[in-house]
Enzyme design. Structure first.
Site, PDB file in Angstrom:
ATOM      1  N   SER A   1      -2.484  -8.349   7.939  1.00  0.00           N
ATOM      2  CA  SER A   1      -2.015  -7.172   7.205  1.00  0.00           C
ATOM      3  C   SER A   1      -0.506  -7.011   7.249  1.00  0.00           C
ATOM      4  O   SER A   1       0.018  -5.988   6.806  1.00  0.00           O
ATOM      5  CB  SER A   1      -2.691  -5.913   7.744  1.00  0.00           C
ATOM      6  OG  SER A   1      -2.501  -5.826   9.123  1.00  0.00           O
TER       7      SER A   1
ATOM      8  N   THR B   1      -0.598  -2.127   9.196  1.00  0.00           N
ATOM      9  CA  THR B   1       0.861  -2.082   9.196  1.00  0.00           C
ATOM     10  C   THR B   1       1.514  -2.019  10.569  1.00  0.00           C
ATOM     11  O   THR B   1       1.022  -1.325  11.454  1.00  0.00           O
ATOM     12  CB  THR B   1       1.264  -0.794   8.447  1.00  0.00           C
ATOM     13  OG1 THR B   1       0.629  -0.800   7.180  1.00  0.00           O
ATOM     14  CG2 THR B   1       2.754  -0.635   8.304  1.00  0.00           C
TER      15      THR B   1
ATOM     16  N   THR C   1       4.370  -4.357   5.941  1.00  0.00           N
ATOM     17  CA  THR C   1       2.933  -4.520   5.691  1.00  0.00           C
ATOM     18  C   THR C   1       2.679  -5.431   4.504  1.00  0.00           C
ATOM     19  O   THR C   1       3.557  -5.601   3.639  1.00  0.00           O
ATOM     20  CB  THR C   1       2.286  -3.146   5.401  1.00  0.00           C
ATOM     21  OG1 THR C   1       0.871  -3.262   5.428  1.00  0.00           O
ATOM     22  CG2 THR C   1       2.703  -2.614   4.050  1.00  0.00           C
TER      23      THR C   1
ATOM     24  N   ARG D   1       0.146  -2.612  -6.713  1.00  0.00           N
ATOM     25  CA  ARG D   1      -0.078  -1.403  -5.900  1.00  0.00           C
ATOM     26  C   ARG D   1       0.922  -1.375  -4.733  1.00  0.00           C
ATOM     27  O   ARG D   1       1.105  -2.343  -4.026  1.00  0.00           O
ATOM     28  CB  ARG D   1      -1.501  -1.407  -5.359  1.00  0.00           C
ATOM     29  CG  ARG D   1      -1.841  -0.221  -4.434  1.00  0.00           C
ATOM     30  CD  ARG D   1      -1.642  -0.556  -2.976  1.00  0.00           C
ATOM     31  NE  ARG D   1      -2.127   0.481  -2.082  1.00  0.00           N
ATOM     32  CZ  ARG D   1      -1.882   0.495  -0.765  1.00  0.00           C
ATOM     33  NH1 ARG D   1      -1.158  -0.449  -0.206  1.00  0.00           N
ATOM     34  NH2 ARG D   1      -2.334   1.470  -0.024  1.00  0.00           N
TER      35      ARG D   1
ATOM     36  N   GLY E   1       1.913   0.991  -1.322  1.00  0.00           N
ATOM     37  CA  GLY E   1       1.439   2.073  -0.466  1.00  0.00           C
ATOM     38  C   GLY E   1       2.576   2.874   0.138  1.00  0.00           C
ATOM     39  O   GLY E   1       3.688   2.936  -0.398  1.00  0.00           O
ATOM     40  N   ASP E   2       2.302   3.455   1.288  1.00  0.00           N
ATOM     41  CA  ASP E   2       3.280   4.323   1.943  1.00  0.00           C
ATOM     42  C   ASP E   2       4.416   3.551   2.629  1.00  0.00           C
ATOM     43  O   ASP E   2       5.521   4.076   2.798  1.00  0.00           O
ATOM     44  CB  ASP E   2       2.570   5.161   3.017  1.00  0.00           C
ATOM     45  CG  ASP E   2       1.898   4.280   4.083  1.00  0.00           C
ATOM     46  OD1 ASP E   2       1.183   3.333   3.694  1.00  0.00           O
ATOM     47  OD2 ASP E   2       2.103   4.526   5.286  1.00  0.00           O
TER      48      ASP E   2
ATOM     49  N   THR F   1       0.607   4.103   9.819  1.00  0.00           N
ATOM     50  CA  THR F   1      -0.293   3.002   9.492  1.00  0.00           C
ATOM     51  C   THR F   1      -1.608   3.620   9.019  1.00  0.00           C
ATOM     52  O   THR F   1      -2.000   4.682   9.496  1.00  0.00           O
ATOM     53  CB  THR F   1      -0.526   2.081  10.704  1.00  0.00           C
ATOM     54  OG1 THR F   1      -1.493   1.090  10.350  1.00  0.00           O
ATOM     55  CG2 THR F   1      -1.025   2.822  11.919  1.00  0.00           C
ATOM     56  N   GLY F   2      -2.256   2.948   8.097  1.00  0.00           N
ATOM     57  CA  GLY F   2      -3.512   3.491   7.583  1.00  0.00           C
ATOM     58  C   GLY F   2      -3.560   3.379   6.074  1.00  0.00           C
ATOM     59  O   GLY F   2      -2.838   2.571   5.482  1.00  0.00           O
TER      60      GLY F   2
HETATM   61  N1  GLY Z   1      -0.305   1.602   5.188  1.00  0.00           N
HETATM   62  C1  GLY Z   1      -0.228   0.439   4.450  1.00  0.00           C
HETATM   63  C2  GLY Z   1      -0.664   0.586   3.068  1.00  0.00           C
HETATM   64  O1  GLY Z   1      -1.499   1.418   2.755  1.00  0.00           O
HETATM   65  O2  GLY Z   1      -0.196  -0.158   2.234  1.00  0.00           O
END
Ligand code: GLY
Length: 344
Positions: free
Chosen positions: A102, A205, A223, A233, A235-236, A256-257
């Site tokens: 990941s 992450t 990540t 896509r 993410g955060d 992370t998540g």
């Molecule tokens: N926290 C990593 C992601 O959702 O991309």
């Protein structure tokens, strides 16, 4: 199952994080306080019980694998490197670990079999920041993010133009898709075609925060994102305030998540603001999770949101909704894995 459903219901999410690393990673040196608070379940102390037992310089990172990263950060710092070097090179440990699916090299690809990486880097000195998203072909996106921060007037570069920037900066492109990750993707595709769910061996992450003896704070987050994600896509993790936030006067937080559940609430910015109001790092992480759960109108156990934090005084903390979530904390004397506050 539709993609949106998998995100909204992590329990049914075929891509949900399954923490395979078993707790109980041997701490190289554990303080007495930490030993006293050790939990019979897995031998790791609760982070709340050890929050005040570290002294600057201190590093905290997400997951068990963050321990090796933090130890590398300590080594770089004590070896005379800057705090920025320490954070960057600590994160390299996770990025270059091919068995970690990941982060970085060996990360699971997107739905089309392409590894797209996200990262950001932040320096508490005047909130300087750099970030890259959907970056293809470079195993250390954290270094490219740092370079964005240091060599451009911008904060974020994405996609092909981030690739062009990285090349111009002298980073060497390489194929990031390992055979193991490719086979995982093949299995996922087959399961999708047969209408089945497929679990992955994804750990998630790395967010790593560092505070030096002078009170300087730096953080990084890296990540490969949600395994088999929709191409493009993001993410955060590369979003300043969501996957990472550093305020030189207050402290820092990293996440992370499931990014979608973090970025809609600016999770890390929220935690730093809670610390500014006087909460401890763990209280602030827990308060942010409660805020997210309230906003989502569903139990925290469904969210897969996890945070680490530290304040300028060197107090560390963490809270999360995933039972397997752990954090690693390393200072000049100690190196250990701890259990964050669990919110369900
Ligand atoms: N926290 C990593 C992601 O959702 O991309």
């Amino acid at each position: 199952m539709r993609y949106e459903e998998t995100l909204r219901n992590p329990e049914r999410n075929p891509m949900k994080r399954r923490v395979l690393l078993q707790a109980g990673v041997a701490a190289t040196s554990v303080a007495t306080t930490a030993m006293r608070s050790a939990n019979a379940q897995d031998g790791n102390p609760e982070v709340g019980a050890i929050a005040d037992s570290f002294s600057r310089p201190v590093f905290i990172a997400t997951w068990n694998f963050g321990q090796a990263a933090c130890e590398r950060s300590r080594e770089v710092l004590l070896g005379g490197g800057s705090l920025k070097d320490a954070v960057e090179r600590g994160i390299h440990v996770a990025e270059l670990d091919a068995s970690n699916h990941s982060v970085g090299y060996g990360g699971f690809p997107n739905a089309q079999g392409v590894v797209q990486l996200d990262a950001c880097f932040m320096d508490g000195l005047r909130q300087q920041a750099g970030s890259v998203a959907a970056l293809e072909g470079f195993p250390n996106p954290i270094s490219v993010a740092r370079r964005v921060m240091e060599t451009t007037p911008h904060v974020m570069l994405v996609g092909d133009d981030a690739v062009a920037f990285a090349k111009k900066q002298g980073f060497q492109p390489q194929d990031l898709l390992t055979e193991e990750a490719r086979l995982g993707w093949e299995r996922w595709k087959t399961a999708q075609q047969q209408g089945e769910s497929a679990t992955t061996d994804s750990h998630d992450t790395i967010s790593l925060l560092g505070l030096n003896a002078d009170g300087h704070i730096v953080g990084g987050c890296s990540t490969s994102g949600l395994a088999f994600k929709l191409p493009g896509r993001v993410g955060d993790s590369p979003i300043i305030g969501s996957g990472l936030y550093v305020d030189g006067e207050v402290g820092a937080a990293g996440a992370t998540g499931v990014g979608e559940n973090i970025m809609r609430y600016c999770g890390c910015f929220l935690i730093v603001e809670f610390m500014r109001q006087g909460m401890s790092p763990t209280e602030a992480c827990a308060a942010a999770i409660r805020r997210i759960a309230a906003g989502e109108q569903r139990p925290a156990s469904e969210l897969s949101v996890n945070f680490v934090a530290l304040n300028k005084a060197g107090q560390v903390g963490a809270a999360g909704t995933d039972k397997g979530f752990r954090c690693a904390v390393v200072d000049g004397r100690q190196s250990l894995v701890a259990r964050p506050q669990l919110l369900q």
